[in-house]
Design a protein around this motif. Sequence first.
Motif, PDB file in Angstrom:
ATOM      1  N   PRO A 310       7.655  -1.774  -0.459  1.00  0.00           N
ATOM      2  CA  PRO A 310       7.831  -0.977  -1.677  1.00  0.00           C
ATOM      3  C   PRO A 310       6.476  -0.475  -2.182  1.00  0.00           C
ATOM      4  O   PRO A 310       5.493  -1.240  -2.176  1.00  0.00           O
ATOM      5  CB  PRO A 310       8.479  -1.965  -2.649  1.00  0.00           C
ATOM      6  N   PRO A 311       6.374   0.779  -2.586  1.00  0.00           N
ATOM      7  CA  PRO A 311       5.055   1.379  -2.834  1.00  0.00           C
ATOM      8  C   PRO A 311       4.215   0.671  -3.887  1.00  0.00           C
ATOM      9  O   PRO A 311       3.012   0.488  -3.690  1.00  0.00           O
ATOM     10  CB  PRO A 311       5.392   2.821  -3.240  1.00  0.00           C
ATOM     11  N   ILE A 312       4.807   0.271  -4.991  1.00  0.00           N
ATOM     12  CA  ILE A 312       4.017  -0.376  -6.046  1.00  0.00           C
ATOM     13  C   ILE A 312       3.544  -1.744  -5.578  1.00  0.00           C
ATOM     14  O   ILE A 312       2.376  -2.123  -5.760  1.00  0.00           O
ATOM     15  CB  ILE A 312       4.829  -0.463  -7.355  1.00  0.00           C
ATOM     16  N   GLU A 313       4.422  -2.486  -4.937  1.00  0.00           N
ATOM     17  CA  GLU A 313       4.045  -3.806  -4.416  1.00  0.00           C
ATOM     18  C   GLU A 313       2.925  -3.683  -3.383  1.00  0.00           C
ATOM     19  O   GLU A 313       1.935  -4.422  -3.426  1.00  0.00           O
ATOM     20  CB  GLU A 313       5.266  -4.477  -3.791  1.00  0.00           C
ATOM     21  N   ALA A 314       3.072  -2.741  -2.449  1.00  0.00           N
ATOM     22  CA  ALA A 314       2.053  -2.565  -1.411  1.00  0.00           C
ATOM     23  C   ALA A 314       0.729  -2.122  -2.017  1.00  0.00           C
ATOM     24  O   ALA A 314      -0.346  -2.611  -1.637  1.00  0.00           O
ATOM     25  CB  ALA A 314       2.533  -1.548  -0.382  1.00  0.00           C
ATOM     26  N   GLY A 315       0.789  -1.194  -2.966  1.00  0.00           N
ATOM     27  CA  GLY A 315      -0.432  -0.722  -3.612  1.00  0.00           C
ATOM     28  C   GLY A 315      -1.171  -1.828  -4.335  1.00  0.00           C
ATOM     29  O   GLY A 315      -2.407  -1.915  -4.268  1.00  0.00           O
ATOM     30  N   GLU A 316      -0.432  -2.691  -5.013  1.00  0.00           N
ATOM     31  CA  GLU A 316      -1.078  -3.796  -5.739  1.00  0.00           C
ATOM     32  C   GLU A 316      -1.764  -4.757  -4.773  1.00  0.00           C
ATOM     33  O   GLU A 316      -2.864  -5.257  -5.055  1.00  0.00           O
ATOM     34  CB  GLU A 316      -0.039  -4.550  -6.580  1.00  0.00           C
ATOM     35  N   LYS A 332     -11.099   4.700  -4.324  1.00  0.00           N
ATOM     36  CA  LYS A 332     -10.329   4.623  -3.093  1.00  0.00           C
ATOM     37  C   LYS A 332      -9.058   5.453  -3.185  1.00  0.00           C
ATOM     38  O   LYS A 332      -8.651   5.891  -4.267  1.00  0.00           O
ATOM     39  CB  LYS A 332      -9.985   3.158  -2.778  1.00  0.00           C
ATOM     40  N   LEU A 333      -8.408   5.641  -2.024  1.00  0.00           N
ATOM     41  CA  LEU A 333      -7.221   6.488  -1.944  1.00  0.00           C
ATOM     42  C   LEU A 333      -6.061   5.710  -1.354  1.00  0.00           C
ATOM     43  O   LEU A 333      -6.195   5.067  -0.310  1.00  0.00           O
ATOM     44  CB  LEU A 333      -7.513   7.716  -1.070  1.00  0.00           C
ATOM     45  N   LEU A 334      -4.905   5.783  -2.001  1.00  0.00           N
ATOM     46  CA  LEU A 334      -3.648   5.265  -1.466  1.00  0.00           C
ATOM     47  C   LEU A 334      -2.720   6.453  -1.208  1.00  0.00           C
ATOM     48  O   LEU A 334      -2.509   7.287  -2.097  1.00  0.00           O
ATOM     49  CB  LEU A 334      -2.981   4.293  -2.442  1.00  0.00           C
ATOM     50  N   ILE A 335      -2.180   6.518   0.008  1.00  0.00           N
ATOM     51  CA  ILE A 335      -1.228   7.567   0.368  1.00  0.00           C
ATOM     52  C   ILE A 335       0.140   6.918   0.521  1.00  0.00           C
ATOM     53  O   ILE A 335       0.342   6.067   1.397  1.00  0.00           O
ATOM     54  CB  ILE A 335      -1.639   8.277   1.670  1.00  0.00           C
ATOM     55  N   PHE A 336       1.075   7.311  -0.332  1.00  0.00           N
ATOM     56  CA  PHE A 336       2.423   6.737  -0.311  1.00  0.00           C
ATOM     57  C   PHE A 336       3.363   7.708   0.399  1.00  0.00           C
ATOM     58  O   PHE A 336       3.439   8.885   0.035  1.00  0.00           O
ATOM     59  CB  PHE A 336       2.912   6.475  -1.731  1.00  0.00           C
ATOM     60  N   SER A 337       4.091   7.188   1.413  1.00  0.00           N
ATOM     61  CA  SER A 337       4.867   8.122   2.228  1.00  0.00           C
ATOM     62  C   SER A 337       6.205   7.579   2.711  1.00  0.00           C
ATOM     63  O   SER A 337       6.913   8.264   3.443  1.00  0.00           O
ATOM     64  CB  SER A 337       4.043   8.551   3.458  1.00  0.00           C
ATOM     65  N   THR A 424       4.317 -14.263   9.034  1.00  0.00           N
ATOM     66  CA  THR A 424       5.432 -13.597   8.351  1.00  0.00           C
ATOM     67  C   THR A 424       5.122 -13.270   6.900  1.00  0.00           C
ATOM     68  O   THR A 424       5.984 -12.748   6.189  1.00  0.00           O
ATOM     69  CB  THR A 424       6.684 -14.484   8.409  1.00  0.00           C
ATOM     70  N   SER A 425       3.919 -13.526   6.441  1.00  0.00           N
ATOM     71  CA  SER A 425       3.575 -13.303   5.036  1.00  0.00           C
ATOM     72  C   SER A 425       3.765 -11.845   4.646  1.00  0.00           C
ATOM     73  O   SER A 425       3.341 -10.932   5.359  1.00  0.00           O
ATOM     74  CB  SER A 425       2.119 -13.710   4.785  1.00  0.00           C
ATOM     75  N   GLY A 426       4.411 -11.637   3.514  1.00  0.00           N
ATOM     76  CA  GLY A 426       4.580 -10.290   2.973  1.00  0.00           C
ATOM     77  C   GLY A 426       5.727  -9.504   3.558  1.00  0.00           C
ATOM     78  O   GLY A 426       5.985  -8.379   3.115  1.00  0.00           O
ATOM     79  N   ARG A 427       6.420 -10.052   4.531  1.00  0.00           N
ATOM     80  CA  ARG A 427       7.539  -9.328   5.139  1.00  0.00           C
ATOM     81  C   ARG A 427       8.809  -9.631   4.357  1.00  0.00           C
ATOM     82  O   ARG A 427       9.170 -10.787   4.156  1.00  0.00           O
ATOM     83  CB  ARG A 427       7.720  -9.707   6.613  1.00  0.00           C
ATOM     84  N   ALA A 428       9.496  -8.583   3.920  1.00  0.00           N
ATOM     85  CA  ALA A 428      10.732  -8.760   3.159  1.00  0.00           C
ATOM     86  C   ALA A 428      11.645  -7.580   3.472  1.00  0.00           C
ATOM     87  O   ALA A 428      11.252  -6.423   3.357  1.00  0.00           O
ATOM     88  CB  ALA A 428      10.453  -8.834   1.663  1.00  0.00           C
TER      89      ALA A 428
END
Length: 434
Positions: A310-316, A332-337, A424-428
């Motif tokens: 999820p974009p907000i979770e990944a960005g954080e 820095k730059l985050l590209i959400f796609s 497996t950390s962070g995989r959902a």
Amino acid sequence: MAVTDIATRVYNHNFRLDPIVRSLLDTDFYKLLMLQMIRHLHPDVQATFSVINRSKHIRLADIIDEGELRAKLDQARQVRFAKKELIWLAGNSFYGKAQMFSPDFLAWLADFRLPPYDLRKRDGQFELHFEGPWIHTTMWEIPALAIINELKYRAALRDKGRFALDVLYARAKAKLWGKVERLQALPDLAISDFGTRRRHSFLWQRWCVEALKEGLGNRFIGTSNVLLAMDADLEAIGTNAHELPMVAAALAEDDSALAYAPYQVLEQWAQHYNGNLLIALPDAFGTDALLKDAPDWLADWTGFRPDSAPPIEAGERIIAWWKRHGRDPRTKLLIFSDGMDVDSIEGTYRHFDGRVRMSFGWGTNLTNDFRDCDTDGAAGLDPVSLVCKVTHANGRPAVKLSDNPAKATGDPRKIERYLRVFGTSGRAETALRV
């Protein structure tokens, strides 16, 4: 560009005037960037790409005529890079750099053609594979997906009358323009078209690009489609994709080399490109795994493109990693796609506004959102979660874990090994977003 009467073109069914693949530039920019690097470093690697329908309930082989699919694939194999296209690639600047592509590479492209394919039907689905040198098979990904998608939608529209088509496209245009009007309220928005792979059609993608160019002005920063970038005088947008670490991992001789494969790819990328092309795609084997052992130099890269969490979770998670490495996220730059649409674009923009630089790649929900636009109320125009992934490298199975297990690909036994190495950390698992 003149505005195209799409409904009339569809109704006339004279698709000889509208071939699905009309140019080898009708692909995503990252394919050319990766191809140049692959040719330089791995000219002899053999790679198999396979089309995978993740929307298994949609039986594509019951919708699309096999003979018609073969005809479109065969037609694509006859297409070559035109002289004017190669001149444009040679003379244009990309990401602020002139001569992005070497003369030797462009000379090689002049003789390029898509390689043979293997097609069969099984249980309502097509099994479509491309086997051969990686420098050839990689270029099938985008045209193969574009062909299958457009044939599906041509089949859905085949029996519609002229006025029904006119209303359908009018509704789709109004729906998209309503999204554009909402995005106009985001003053610092930077958004690009990432919709080639699962578009409704080439003509519709071109209309969408023209609409964003007029509706968003300089907030529309370009398109991943190289042909449309050339024709519409836009920036060609793109960096790299999962196939690079997937192949590197498949070729790794032991677990230690497997664990290092993602960083090896990043080192190789930095040897070929710089500046705003230094964007890391972190989720091939899990974002947490990549960040956990990442060398400090990765924090000096321009940014990341989180693609399955999820974009907000990944960005954080990425912002927290930058801070731990002493970097200011505001630089820095985050590209959400991943599956972005107007709601998630608005929500992500407002969440991170002022904390990090942002850009959005708008894909399927830009170029293929006909939900509720069909006068018959049918689901035949709904998008399909269709991908074309590298499945073998030099005969070895390739694996993608992803932050979202629903997007994982590969042999289950190999996936178990990768999970042991990368964790497996962070995989959902979340619902697939096309």
